[in-house]
Design a protein around this motif. Structure first.
Motif, mmCIF file in Angstrom:
data_model
loop_
_atom_site.group_PDB
_atom_site.id
_atom_site.type_symbol
_atom_site.label_atom_id
_atom_site.label_comp_id
_atom_site.label_asym_id
_atom_site.label_seq_id
_atom_site.Cartn_x
_atom_site.Cartn_y
_atom_site.Cartn_z
ATOM 1 N N ALA A 1 -1.241 -32.755 49.722
ATOM 2 C CA ALA A 1 -1.955 -32.900 48.462
ATOM 3 C C ALA A 1 -2.047 -34.387 48.116
ATOM 4 C CB ALA A 1 -1.254 -32.115 47.368
ATOM 5 N N VAL A 2 -2.724 -35.135 48.965
ATOM 6 C CA VAL A 2 -2.880 -36.569 48.738
ATOM 7 C C VAL A 2 -4.282 -36.794 48.183
ATOM 8 C CG1 VAL A 2 -2.933 -38.851 49.801
ATOM 9 C CG2 VAL A 2 -1.311 -37.128 50.618
ATOM 10 N N ARG A 3 -4.351 -37.517 47.067
ATOM 11 C CA ARG A 3 -5.633 -37.789 46.434
ATOM 12 C C ARG A 3 -5.768 -39.290 46.191
ATOM 13 N NH1 ARG A 3 -8.402 -33.641 45.072
ATOM 14 N NH2 ARG A 3 -9.559 -34.658 43.410
ATOM 15 N N VAL A 4 -6.992 -39.730 46.073
ATOM 16 C CA VAL A 4 -7.268 -41.127 45.779
ATOM 17 C C VAL A 4 -8.123 -41.211 44.515
ATOM 18 C CG1 VAL A 4 -7.130 -41.935 48.159
ATOM 19 C CG2 VAL A 4 -9.317 -41.138 47.262
ATOM 20 N N GLY A 5 -8.028 -42.345 43.839
ATOM 21 C CA GLY A 5 -8.868 -42.608 42.683
ATOM 22 C C GLY A 5 -9.290 -44.065 42.734
ATOM 23 N N ALA A 6 -10.461 -44.352 42.192
ATOM 24 C CA ALA A 6 -10.970 -45.721 42.240
ATOM 25 C C ALA A 6 -11.501 -46.124 40.874
ATOM 26 C CB ALA A 6 -12.083 -45.827 43.268
ATOM 27 N N ILE A 7 -11.305 -47.377 40.542
ATOM 28 C CA ILE A 7 -11.914 -47.958 39.352
ATOM 29 C C ILE A 7 -13.019 -48.876 39.848
ATOM 30 C CG2 ILE A 7 -11.568 -49.445 37.350
ATOM 31 C CD1 ILE A 7 -8.637 -48.516 37.335
ATOM 32 N N LEU A 8 -14.271 -48.487 39.621
ATOM 33 C CA LEU A 8 -15.416 -49.280 40.043
ATOM 34 C C LEU A 8 -16.111 -49.792 38.795
ATOM 35 C CD1 LEU A 8 -16.829 -47.041 42.898
ATOM 36 C CD2 LEU A 8 -15.396 -49.057 43.092
#
Length: 127
Positions: free
Chosen positions: A80-87
C-alpha cells in the motif's frame, strides 16, 4: 502554509481532527488507543507536528461484514505505497478530485517495480 523552494509560502486550508475526536472515532469502531505520541519537527521554530497513534482492535469486536467473497486461498500480496505531489506554477496549484469526491493533491498508488518518480509522473499526467 505549503513551503515551496523558490516561491513565497502558499496559504492552505487543512482539516485536522483533534486528538480527542480521533480517539473517540477509533473507540467507536472497536479500537483501544494505546498511545498518542506527538513527533515534533527537528527545527524548534517549525510548527509542524505529526501524530503517531498506536491502537489495537479489541478482541470482542462485532463481526465484520465484507463484500469480498471468502475462500481458503490467501489474499494476493500487495503493498500500500502511495505518492503525492505538489505542483505549483503561474496558473496555480494542481489539485484533483478523489473518487470519493474530496479535493486532494495529485497522487496515486505505486505499482510493483515502478519508481517513485515514474509513479508521480503517471499520477500527475506529466511526462
Amino acid at each position: 502554509m505549503i513551503l515551496l523552494r523558490d516561491d513565497p509560502p502558499l496559504p492552505t486550508q487543512m482539516w485536522v481532527l483533534a486528538p480527542q475526536l480521533r480517539e473517540h472515532l477509533l473507540t467507536e469502531y472497536a479500537f483501544r488507543v494505546e498511545a498518542i505520541d506527538l513527533l515534533h519537527h527537528p527545527d524548534e521554530d517549525s510548527p509542524v507536528v505529526q501524530q503517531l497513534i498506536r491502537a489495537r482492535r479489541l478482541p470482542d469486536r462485532p463481526a465484520r461484514i465484507s463484500s469480498r467473497p471468502r475462500s481458503a486461498q490467501p489474499p494476493v500480496p500487495h503493498a500500500a505505497v502511495r505518492v503525492g505531489a505538489i505542483l505549483f506554477s503561474d496558473q496555480g496549484l494542481l489539485l484533483g478530485q478523489h473518487q470519493q469526491g474530496r479535493i486532494d493533491l495529485a497522487g496515486g498508488a505505486v505499482e510493483a517495480g515502478e519508481s517513485l518518480e515514474r509513479a508521480i509522473t503517471t499520477a500527475t499526467g506529466r511526462a
